[in-house]
Every structure is written in structure tokens, then in C-alpha cells.
Design an enzyme around this catalytic site. Structure first.
Site: not given
Ligand code: HDE
Length: 726
Positions: A100, A173, A387
């Protein structure tokens, strides 16, 4: 339709009132003076009036010459201004996101319409009418930071809700399922999709051996690849794509009751896509196509909006489906659990600084607020770790939460201290707990994030639930649900992607995988990629469909923000151009002029200002094209290879084409279908999105209606005659 009638009525009024085509262009771009600056971006620099200083505030009077020993002498180490300026520059880059990397973002808000108090204690989902600030980042997955926007790929749809109880990040998404079921396989699927390691090719695409090698050996990817081969992977705009939380999350209410939930964002403009040829050409013509589209829409006041929808499943129903709710390669079909629309996401402010906001924003699936929890989905469980971990490298340490874009809007008080780039100056002597001052105090459980006490038991092992083993049923459901033209696009996409694969074994295995999904699909693709077609269907036959999965069934009742190009040459019919442009503008579309040069072009009565020339614009940048009348103008267009290609390409890409008077001759000369020309007083018949008329200006209502419908339909797939199944 009423809207259009109104539009056309107001068109004449606008024409009379403004009297100039330039004003019409201005109103096409937005409602106020601010948006007329769009094309030129003449924005006052906020630094105006200040002098240059060093980073430590010392005023500088020369930033063009380094300090030297004599005019031609060596540069002196003593030059702290030069060294500071250069050192800062040398360290300007931070690592791009591993996935991304390419994206863009905007600010906005979420407004709740329906209280979910019955299901969750998250306050931003309980108080109706409450507006929660958000920052939303859209992205592609595989390409590097500088790659093109319109490649075939999944799109990220990451939402940071700045709630009064802390930040909630829904990192989703535009496709509701994922490639793999367990996070431990993520490095594999991404390595396989990224450029191959020996020569770093190809950039930002899955059309290569490694990716399809991995897919062909990993049956759990079957459902996801049906989506990535479909038009969903080439969206028209970030504003016209759905967003999905993908995993089942858990909602917990005040009583501690747990329910599973899937999050959906549904674009109010409908879910629309590009066509493949267009997407590829845009990669060269305007690699920033999606980024620009979002930015310009927000600048023009056309704020993108989505409904937030939830599918909620009682905990007691966890096992009632033929798939596992914890398996991220499965949707919950809307026929089984309807999507309940509860609020609205609106993006209404562009960033001031791309790096500080879009690049430094750190989404973490572990950013949850009381009342929302992670489920045991093994993909989500892994993300809970990944993350936060990735931000430590990307943003340089554990204080990334202090960067302005990441800061919560509620107070942050704890005993965490120090580390790289600490911003906050903590006062006092207490940095441990418990302490004799009792500060900061522990929160009351009614306010705190308390994990709902759920029973967990099982033997330590590397395994998945039994229902995780079925991979094809929903892939077939998706394929069954598509319209004929969506199927044709999917077959073409598979043929393109696998057509780029050299290894015949990989291609054969992929045909076998397709044959587990649909026999006809496998046969059509096999034919295109030089592989023996399968003899018999290898899958479990079913003909179930879910209409919500087809883009043929999306909203098609608006032309808001559609960009319509007017091809002009000297001598164009000014009255027709002004009237049609004003009608489109009043219905929310954007009328834009493309001429032989940028700037003023003279019509038969007055002139217009072209934002683009035939050199700087291509049909792929617009949603439709209009050619008005005017003998001299049409003669010039007919001599131009660029203009003829424009019309033909618009036709090829299924876009609406409109022509008036002599403009009709031009369109006809290119062999386009013009079923019946409407003359004065005659009803207009449009065909395949080609709208033509010889009616006088005062009588353009029919023409306007037909044009509205042709644009709102988005694409005229009936033109894809080659793809129509026999
Ligand atoms: Fe991500 N993903 N992901 N992902 N993902 C990242 O975090 C990861 C997955 C998604 O605009 C990274 O900050 C793992 C699913 C978005 O900043 C990283 C797994 C979904 C974004 C990471 C997944 C996503 C990321 C890279 C398998 C949809 C961009 C940089 C378990 C539901 C967010 C970063 C933005 C970014 C890991 C799978 C969406 C490396 C381990 C499923 C939209 O942490």
C-alpha cells in the site's frame, strides 16, 4: 428526470444571465470563486511575508551561494546553513510502506443516523447525529510510491475515526475477501505479487510467473482472484468504490453481549469501474488519475459520500453458515444477512501537506475503541501485531502516535516516556504505576477498554477450522452473479494475466483451479492462453447467485461529478455549447473544453476558454464526449486524427457520445450507430449511448434527457459485440 428537466430549464436562464461561456466553465467546476482557481491552482502561499531562517531561527540572506574561500575557492565546512540545508534534504525520505505504498488521502467526518446502542458501547456508534472526524487513505497494494494509480490491483480503504474514546482504525479494502486465511502466509503472497527479486520487474502488476505460481499452488486464493480479475480491481475513481472491513469484527454492548459484524462502505455515486484498455492508457496519460480525481472533486465542493453498512450476526449463530465466519476468504452473502445502513462517511477537506498527513498517517488494526473487538480470524490476529510493528520502522520509533495526523482528539495520559522524537514534555516526577500520588488513575471499567471475557480453549497446534478447507463455492457464487459483460471482462483479464506467464505448468494449474470454479470460465481462458481445455467440470456445481455482487446492479441515477469533454474547433455553435454545458452543470456534471490550443477559441458568436488542447488531454480522462454543431468547426474536427481517435476510443470504451447538427455528420462519418436523427419536432432515439439530434437549441429537452441517461448508465456494454457469448 425531474432533475434533468430542471437542469435544462435553468440552462437557458443561466445562459441569459451569465452571457459568457467562461462563467459556465467556472460554475461547472464548483459553486464559488475558490473552485475557479482549480485549473491554475493560484493559491496564496501562507509563508508570504516571512524571511528564510535556519531551522534554529537565524535569518538567512543568501541561500544560493555556499560559503567559500574566495569566489572560486573550496566550500568551507564552517557553512552551517549549507550543511543544515543539505543534511535535512539527505534525510527527507522515510521508508515507503511495504504494501500500500502508493496512496492518497482526505479528511472528513462520519455522521451516525441510527443508534447501535443495542449492539455496541462504542459511543460514536450510539449517539445519532454525532459527527466523528475521519482521515481516509486510499491506496493500491503492490506498486511502489511512484507507480500508476490505475493498475489492476486491490485498493486499500483505510479509515481513521478520531472518536472521543480514542482512535478507531478500520483498515479495509475495496474487495470484501482476501487472498489467504492465515497471516503467516502474508509475506509469501506479497513477495509473489511484488516485482520478481532477480530483476525487479514487473512494477505494480500481478501479470507474471511468481504471482500465478503462488496462486495456482494455493487454492484458498480462488475466491479473491475472481474479484481481482473482475472490474473491481480497476475502479473508475476512489469515490466510486465500495469499502469493506473484510474480517468479522466483534461488537460488544453495555451488557457484555458479543455479536459478529462485517463493515461495508457503499458509495452514493454507485460502484463503477474503468475498462482495461482505458486503465492501461491512463497509466501513461495520467498516472495520478485517482489521486487527481479525489483532490479535484473535494476542491470543487463535490464531497464524496459513502453509507456505512453493517452485517450483524448474533454470537449464537456463529456456526450456522456453511463457511466459517472467521475465514477472511468468505463473504456473508447479503441474502443471508442484509446490510443495515447506519450512517454516512463524507470527505470534505484535502490535506495541506502530503508528507505530513498522507505519508505519516499510521493505521493499526489494533487501534480499537471500547465496544469493538477483533475476532479470532487468524488473518486479523496477525494484523494486530503487524501494523504497530511496521510503524516503528517506517516512522522511526515508538512516538509515532504524537505526529499530528495520528494524535487522538481525546487526552492521552500514561507513564510511557522518552524514545526517538519524543514531542510531549511530561511534567512531574511520576513515570511509574502504582505511585503514591495515584496518578494518572485507572479508568472506571464503564469507560475503559475491557475485553469481553470470552472462553478460550484448545490444544496448541498449527491448524485451521474444518470449514476453512472449502475454497470454491463462493468463487462460483461470485462468477454466477456477474452479468455477461462482467464475465467477459473477467475472462479477458485472466487471459491477459496468464498470457504473460511463461511457465506452462503454472498456466495448466490455473486452468485446473478455474475449472473448480466454472467449466465455461476454464474453457474460455484455456483457449486464450494455449492450454488444453478441461474435459469435465471439476467443481461442485451450483447455480446460486447474489445480485449485490454485480456492478450491473449498482446505483445509476446520477451524473454528478462526471467529466464531460466538449471537443471544439473555431466556429463551433456557441448557443448549443453553452446550453448543453449549462444543462450538464446544473445536473452536477463537469463540462470541460478541449480545443486546438489551451486558452480562448472563437465560436460563431462569442468564444470559450479551453482548459485542455488535443495534445494535453485524451478521451480516457473523461466520462463522455460532446460535439456541437458548426460547419467550420466540424470540418476542422474531421481533419484531425486526434479528434477522430477521441470519438472512436470513447466508443470502444463504452462511453456516452453526444452530437448536435453538423457534429452528427462527424460522428456518422466514423461509422457510429445513429439510429434515427431527430429533426425539429421529432422524438429522439438514442442508440448504445450515442445521442444525436438536429433539433434547435430551444428544443433540446429530449436531447438533454437522453444525454443524462446515457451518462448515468456509465458504460454502454452492448458495444462489446465481440464479447457477447454465442
Ligand atoms: Fe495490510 N498491511 N496486512 N491488509 N493493509 C499494511 O501497514 C498486513 C490486509 C491494508 O493506508 C502495512 O502501515 C498483514 C488485509 C491497508 O496506510 C502492514 C496482513 C487488509 C493498508 C500490513 C495484511 C489490509 C495496509 C504496510 C495479513 C484489508 C494501508 C504499511 C494478515 C482488510 C494502510 C502499514 C494505509 C498496510 C500488514 C492483510 C489492508 C505491513 C500482516 C486483509 C488498507 O503492516
Amino acid at each position: 428526470m425531474d432533475q434533468l428537466k430542471q437542469a435544462v430549464d435553468t440552462a437557458t436562464a443561466i445562459k441569459d444571465a451569465v452571457g459568457s461561456v467562461a462563467s459556465t466553465v467556472a460554475s461547472a467546476l464548483g459553486k464559488d470563486a475558490k473552485s475557479t482557481q482549480l485549473a491554475g491552482h493560484t493559491v496564496e502561499d501562507p509563508q508570504k511575508g516571512n524571511v528564510i531562517t535556519t531551522n534554529f531561527g537565524v535569518a538567512v540572506d543568501d541561500t544560493d551561494n555556499s560559503l567559500k574561500a574566495g569566489e572560486r575557492g573550496p566550500t568551507l565546512l564552517e557553512d552551517f546553513h549549507f550543511r543544515e540545508k543539505m543534511t535535512h534534504f539527505d534525510h527527507e525520505r522515510i521508508p515507503e510502506r511495504v504494501v500500500h505504498a502508493r496512496g492518497t488521502a482526505a479528511h472528513g467526518y462520519f455522521e451516525l443516523d441510527e443508534s447501535l446502542e443495542e449492539f455496541t458501547r462504542a459511543q460514536f456508534l450510539c449517539q445519532t447525529g454525532k459527527r466523528t472526524p475521519v482521515f481516509v487513505r486510499f491506496s493500491t497494494v503492490l506498486g511502489s510510491r511512484g507507480s500508476a494509480d490505475t493498475v489492476r490491483d486491490v485498493r486499500g480503504f483505510a479509515v481513521k475515526f478520531y472518536t472521543d474514546e480514542g482512535n478507531f482504525d478500520l483498515v479495509g479494502n475495496n474487495i470484501p475477501v482476501f487472498f489467504i486465511q492465515d497471516a503467516i502466509k502474508f509475506p509469501d503472497v506479497i513477495h509473489a505479487g511484488k516485482p520478481e527479486p532477480h530483476h525487479e520487474m514487473p512494477q505494480a502488476q500481478t501479470a507474471h510467473d511468481s504471482f500465478w505460481d503462488f496462486v495456482s499452488l494455493t487454492p484458498e486464493t480462488a475466491h479473491m482472484i475472481m474479484w481481482t480479475l473482475s472490474d473491481r480491481a480497476i475502479p473508475r475513481s476512489y469515490r466510486t468504490m465500495q469499502g469493506f472491513g473484510v474480517h468479522s469484527f466483534v461488537l460488544v454492548n453495555k451488557e457484555g453481549q458479543r455479536r459478529f459484524v462485517k463493515f461495508h462502505f457503499i458509495p452514493r455515486l454507485g460502484t463503477h469501474s474503468l475498462v482495461w484498455d482505458e486503465a492501461q492508457k491512463l497509466g501513461g496519460t495520467d498516472p495520478d488519475f485517482h489521486r487527481r480525481d479525489l483532490y479535484e472533486a473535494i476542491e470543487a465542493g463535490a464531497y464524496p459520500e459513502w453509507d456505512l453498512g453493517l452485517q450483524i450476526v448474533d454470537e449464537a449463530d456463529e456456526h450456522k453458515f456453511d463457511f466459517d465466519l472467521l475465514d477472511a476468504t468468505k463473504i456473508i452473502p447479503e441474502e443471508l444477512v442484509p446490510v443495515r445502513r447506519v450512517g454516512r462517511l463524507v470527505l470534505n477537506r484535502n490535506t495541506d501537506n502530503f508528507f505530513c498527513e498522507t505519508e505519516q498517517v499510521a493505521y493499526c488494526t489494533s487501534h480499537l475503541v471500547p465496544g469493538i473487538e477483533a475476532s479470532n480470524d487468524p488473518l486479523l490476529q496477525g494484523r494486530q501485531f503487524s501494523y504497530f510493528d511496521t510503524q516503528l520502522t517506517r516512522l522511526g520509533g515508538p512516538n509515532f502516535e504524537e505526529i499530528p495526523i495520528n494524535r487522538p482528539v481525546c487526552p492521552v495520559t500514561n507513564n510511557q516516556r522518552d524514545g526517538f522524537m519524543r514531542q510531549k514534555i511530561n511534567k512531574g516526577r511520576v513515570n511509574y504505576y502504582p505511585n503514591r500520588f495515584g496518578c494518572p488513575a485507572l479508568a472506571d471499567p464503564s469507560r475503559a477498554y475491557v475485553h469481553a471475557p470470552v472462553e478460550v480453549h484448545g490444544r496448541k497446534l498449527r491448524a485451521r477450522g474444518p470449514k476453512f478447507a472449502e475454497h470454491y463455492r463462493q468463487a462460483t457464487l461470485f462468477y454466477n452473479s456477474l452479468s455477461w459483460w462482467e464475465k467477459a471482462h473477467l475472462v479477458a483479464a485472466a487471459s491477459f494475466e496468464l498470457g504473460k506467464v511463461d511457465d506452462v505448468g503454472v498456466r495448466e494449474r490455473m486452468i485446473d483451479m478455474f475449472n473448480h470454479i466454472d467449466f465455461e470460465l476454464a474453457t474460455r481462458v484455456a483457449d486464450a492462453i494455449g492450454v488444453q481445455p478441461p474435459k469435465a467440470f471439476a467443481g461442485e456445481a451450483h447455480n446460486q447467485q447474489s445480485p449485490a455482487l454485480s456492478q450491473a446492479n449498482t446505483a445509476k441515477d446520477s451524473i454528478a461529478t462526471r467529466k464531460i469533454a466538449f471537443l471544439v474547433a473555431p466556429g463551433f455553435n456557441n448557443a448549443q455549447l453553452t446550453t448543453v454545458a449549462a444543462g450538464l452543470t446544473a445536473a452536477g456534471a463537469m463540462a470541460m473544453y478541449v480545443g486546438p490550443r489551451k486558452g480562448e477559441v472563437k465560436g460563431d458568436a462569442g468564444s470559450t476558454t479551453c482548459q485542455f488542447s488535443y495534445l494535453t488531454a485524451r478521451s480516457v480522462m473523461f466520462d463522455g464526449v460532446v460535439v456541437v454543431g458548426g460547419g467550420q468547426h466540424v470540418a476542422a474536427l474531421s481533419r484531425s486524427g486526434e479528434c477522430k481517435a477521441w470519438i472512436n476510443e470513447s466508443f470502444k470504451h463504452g462511453k456516452p457520445i453526444a452530437a448536435l447538427e453538423e457534429g452528427v455528420d462527424f460522428v456518422q462519418s466514423l461509422g457510429l450507430p445513429v439510429v434515427k436523427l431527430a429533426g425539429p419536432g421529432e422524438a429522439l432515439v438514442a442508440d448504445q449511448g450515442v445521442v444525436t439530434s438536429r433539433q434547435p437549441v430551444a428544443d433540446l429537452l429530449d436531447f438533454g434527457k437522453a444525454l443524462f441517461n446515457a451518462i448515468a448508465a456509465h458504460r454502454h456494454n452492448e458495444r462489446e459485440v465481440d464479447s457477447v457469448p454465442a
